[in-house]
Design a protein around this motif. Sequence first.
Motif, PDB file in Angstrom:
ATOM      1  N   THR A  94       0.801  -1.235   0.000  1.00 57.59           N
ATOM      2  CA  THR A  94       0.000   0.000   0.000  1.00 57.59           C
ATOM      3  C   THR A  94       0.831   1.281   0.000  1.00 57.59           C
ATOM      4  O   THR A  94       0.279   2.367  -0.131  1.00 57.59           O
ATOM      5  CB  THR A  94      -0.939   0.029   1.220  1.00 57.59           C
ATOM      6  OG1 THR A  94      -0.163  -0.268   2.389  1.00 57.59           O
ATOM      7  CG2 THR A  94      -2.061  -0.981   1.068  1.00 57.59           C
ATOM      8  N   ARG A  95       2.141   1.177   0.217  1.00 57.52           N
ATOM      9  CA  ARG A  95       2.964   2.383   0.033  1.00 57.52           C
ATOM     10  C   ARG A  95       3.262   2.582  -1.459  1.00 57.52           C
ATOM     11  O   ARG A  95       3.510   3.693  -1.908  1.00 57.52           O
ATOM     12  CB  ARG A  95       4.295   2.280   0.793  1.00 57.52           C
ATOM     13  CG  ARG A  95       4.144   2.373   2.296  1.00 57.52           C
ATOM     14  CD  ARG A  95       5.433   2.763   2.998  1.00 57.52           C
ATOM     15  NE  ARG A  95       5.270   2.601   4.432  1.00 57.52           N
ATOM     16  CZ  ARG A  95       4.623   3.473   5.214  1.00 57.52           C
ATOM     17  NH1 ARG A  95       4.117   4.586   4.715  1.00 57.52           N
ATOM     18  NH2 ARG A  95       4.495   3.219   6.500  1.00 57.52           N
ATOM     19  N   ILE A  96       3.290   1.492  -2.201  1.00 59.24           N
ATOM     20  CA  ILE A  96       3.667   1.561  -3.616  1.00 59.24           C
ATOM     21  C   ILE A  96       2.405   1.713  -4.495  1.00 59.24           C
ATOM     22  O   ILE A  96       2.372   2.511  -5.422  1.00 59.24           O
ATOM     23  CB  ILE A  96       4.454   0.286  -4.027  1.00 59.24           C
ATOM     24  CG1 ILE A  96       5.552  -0.034  -2.994  1.00 59.24           C
ATOM     25  CG2 ILE A  96       5.044   0.452  -5.431  1.00 59.24           C
ATOM     26  CD1 ILE A  96       6.560   1.047  -2.740  1.00 59.24           C
ATOM     27  N   PHE A  97       1.388   0.920  -4.184  1.00 56.45           N
ATOM     28  CA  PHE A  97       0.086   1.038  -4.857  1.00 56.45           C
ATOM     29  C   PHE A  97      -0.971   1.133  -3.760  1.00 56.45           C
ATOM     30  O   PHE A  97      -1.436   0.113  -3.254  1.00 56.45           O
ATOM     31  CB  PHE A  97      -0.171  -0.165  -5.778  1.00 56.45           C
ATOM     32  CG  PHE A  97       0.736  -0.199  -6.969  1.00 56.45           C
ATOM     33  CD1 PHE A  97       0.459   0.556  -8.104  1.00 56.45           C
ATOM     34  CD2 PHE A  97       1.894  -0.967  -6.950  1.00 56.45           C
ATOM     35  CE1 PHE A  97       1.310   0.543  -9.207  1.00 56.45           C
ATOM     36  CE2 PHE A  97       2.757  -0.981  -8.044  1.00 56.45           C
ATOM     37  CZ  PHE A  97       2.466  -0.228  -9.169  1.00 56.45           C
ATOM     38  N   PRO A  98      -1.317   2.375  -3.365  1.00 60.78           N
ATOM     39  CA  PRO A  98      -2.186   2.577  -2.192  1.00 60.78           C
ATOM     40  C   PRO A  98      -3.494   1.798  -2.256  1.00 60.78           C
ATOM     41  O   PRO A  98      -3.970   1.310  -1.237  1.00 60.78           O
ATOM     42  CB  PRO A  98      -2.424   4.086  -2.193  1.00 60.78           C
ATOM     43  CG  PRO A  98      -1.204   4.650  -2.869  1.00 60.78           C
ATOM     44  CD  PRO A  98      -0.816   3.646  -3.918  1.00 60.78           C
ATOM     45  N   LYS A  99      -4.077   1.680  -3.447  1.00 62.44           N
ATOM     46  CA  LYS A  99      -5.313   0.903  -3.574  1.00 62.44           C
ATOM     47  C   LYS A  99      -5.055  -0.461  -4.183  1.00 62.44           C
ATOM     48  O   LYS A  99      -5.886  -1.366  -4.068  1.00 62.44           O
ATOM     49  CB  LYS A  99      -6.320   1.666  -4.426  1.00 62.44           C
ATOM     50  CG  LYS A  99      -6.832   2.936  -3.755  1.00 62.44           C
ATOM     51  CD  LYS A  99      -7.640   3.763  -4.709  1.00 62.44           C
ATOM     52  CE  LYS A  99      -9.003   4.072  -4.114  1.00 62.44           C
ATOM     53  NZ  LYS A  99      -9.855   4.773  -5.087  1.00 62.44           N
ATOM     54  N   GLY A 100      -3.980  -0.602  -4.866  1.00 55.28           N
ATOM     55  CA  GLY A 100      -3.613  -1.903  -5.422  1.00 55.28           C
ATOM     56  C   GLY A 100      -3.881  -2.038  -6.904  1.00 55.28           C
ATOM     57  O   GLY A 100      -3.231  -2.817  -7.586  1.00 55.28           O
ATOM     58  N   ASP A 101      -4.867  -1.263  -7.425  1.00 52.02           N
ATOM     59  CA  ASP A 101      -5.224  -1.450  -8.841  1.00 52.02           C
ATOM     60  C   ASP A 101      -4.785  -0.277  -9.716  1.00 52.02           C
ATOM     61  O   ASP A 101      -5.182  -0.195 -10.889  1.00 52.02           O
ATOM     62  CB  ASP A 101      -6.725  -1.720  -8.992  1.00 52.02           C
ATOM     63  CG  ASP A 101      -7.589  -0.609  -8.401  1.00 52.02           C
ATOM     64  OD1 ASP A 101      -7.024   0.363  -7.832  1.00 52.02           O
ATOM     65  OD2 ASP A 101      -8.823  -0.716  -8.500  1.00 52.02           O
ATOM     66  N   GLU A 102      -3.953   0.633  -9.165  1.00 54.79           N
ATOM     67  CA  GLU A 102      -3.473   1.743  -9.997  1.00 54.79           C
ATOM     68  C   GLU A 102      -2.466   1.228 -11.033  1.00 54.79           C
ATOM     69  O   GLU A 102      -1.831   0.205 -10.838  1.00 54.79           O
ATOM     70  CB  GLU A 102      -2.736   2.794  -9.123  1.00 54.79           C
ATOM     71  CG  GLU A 102      -3.561   3.425  -8.022  1.00 54.79           C
ATOM     72  CD  GLU A 102      -3.438   2.678  -6.691  1.00 54.79           C
ATOM     73  OE1 GLU A 102      -3.097   1.485  -6.712  1.00 54.79           O
ATOM     74  OE2 GLU A 102      -3.702   3.301  -5.649  1.00 54.79           O
ATOM     75  N   LYS A 103      -2.318   2.000 -12.096  1.00 53.26           N
ATOM     76  CA  LYS A 103      -1.302   1.657 -13.101  1.00 53.26           C
ATOM     77  C   LYS A 103       0.067   2.168 -12.660  1.00 53.26           C
ATOM     78  O   LYS A 103       1.075   1.492 -12.795  1.00 53.26           O
ATOM     79  CB  LYS A 103      -1.660   2.286 -14.465  1.00 53.26           C
ATOM     80  CG  LYS A 103      -2.850   1.625 -15.154  1.00 53.26           C
ATOM     81  CD  LYS A 103      -2.456   1.081 -16.522  1.00 53.26           C
ATOM     82  CE  LYS A 103      -3.220  -0.164 -16.931  1.00 53.26           C
ATOM     83  NZ  LYS A 103      -4.649  -0.168 -16.546  1.00 53.26           N
TER      84      LYS A 103
END
Length: 480
Positions: A94-103
């Motif tokens: 979640t630090r890298i992709f806060p929601k998980g589904d971002e590009k």
Amino acid sequence: RENVYKLPQDFLWGGAVAAHQLEGGWREGNKGISVADVMTNGANGVERKITEGVVAGEYYPNHDAIDFYHQYKADIKLFTEMGFKCFRTSIAWTRIFPKGDEKEPNEEGLKFYDDLFDECLKYGIEPVITLSHFEMPYHLVTEYGGWRNRKLIDYFVNFATTVFERYKDKVKYWMTFNEINNQTDYKRGFSIFTNSGIIPKDGENVEETMFQAAHYEAIASALAVQIGHKINPEFKIGAMIAMVPLYPATSDPKDILKAQRAMQWRYWLGDLQVLGKYPEWLLRYQAEHHLEIDRTLEDLDVLQAGTVDYLGFSYYMSFTVSAHGAAETVFAYDEMEDLVRNEYLPASDWGWQIDPEGLRYAMNWMNDRYHIPQFIVENGLGAIDKVEEDGSIHDEYRIDYLKKHIEQMKLAVEKDGIELMGYTPWGCIDLVSAGSGQMDKRYGFIYVDKNDKAEGTLKRSRKDSFYWYKKVIESQGTQL
Ligand code: P53
């Protein structure tokens, strides 16, 4: 192989933690909410609650944890003082992709781990990194149903590719999913939630869901292994299995068979990741029980092409099973019903049976089956520590536990010829317990002044085990 029958010169002595259990800073640097952020504190024997989102008035111990996010420089200095050769932590997804589904990834999160790894490397400490350690984005749970959903493979692969690319010259040792096999005990809500972000629905066949989720994770892991090796052929990418050997309660052949099947039940995810294929008994079991699993022929090729370089595992205890309990001797093994106490073993205050020889047994069992290098990435004793008037902490029980396990680890290497990459005791600095959410269940060489009620100054201090472990590393495990 050189140096066979003794710990190699470059043996990775160190310590292990996971991002969500020590970082805190749960909303800093654009971090998103993870599954660990919606789990309250429990207590000894009291399960943590999984709430619907973050609920006002509840206490979530992982939110602030021990504030490693801000204090990591001083903490790494202490690891250096003990002589760590490596440090196992995870990258909070979640630090890298806060929601998980971002590009696109979140640069602030990437920057944090750049700084953290630089700080380790400055002192010659190799980062050993778990990609997913009980801290997947909570958004992937609410929007997609967690690992029930095949889309999660893409999101995980995007995350893995992003961090492999970014840290390819800083990190060489990786693991994909922490204790991926906990969820075979799918009746326990904690395991299936922390592994796979699954909250069972009414009437859902949770066993089927577990098999599906674990399948997608194994595919995601195999893809990550292949991509990682392309990005840097030097990468060593491992599996991570919770190793708890299961013994038969007696020499009754029914018990022997039960224990064998319990081992098969608990470790088939090792077969998927190390051997790259499903064991025959499991395919038959799934067919017989009419479990419908989305599993394509292409998936099976991916599994085969993405086998891991080494087997990382945690080891805390052993279990004993009996065929004479509630369940008849069938293929299935039910952790809630079939376990009995082992009268030969003492237990920790949390009821974890202490079994150093079981470590040697387990290493041999895995070596006979998998024939690949091993890495003990967790081992340790959770205990209540007492701070004396003068500030010292005499944790001789912890020293005793670790000493006996290191002795058995050495026997496995020196007498049994097992190739072992390293040893990283769990919770080298006190942190939030995964199972109970407690701070007072401590594993550390370094004490952190914070308790179960969130009181304390967060001040760090050295326990007796700190000086002891320093000597162990210095003497390459000869002075125990
Ligand atoms: P805690 C169960 C059995 C063995 C290992 O556990 C386990 C669990 C889950 O509770 O988890 C691993 O904190 C895990 C770590 C965890 C550690 O063992 O419950 O990889 O995140 O903290 C110790 O005492």
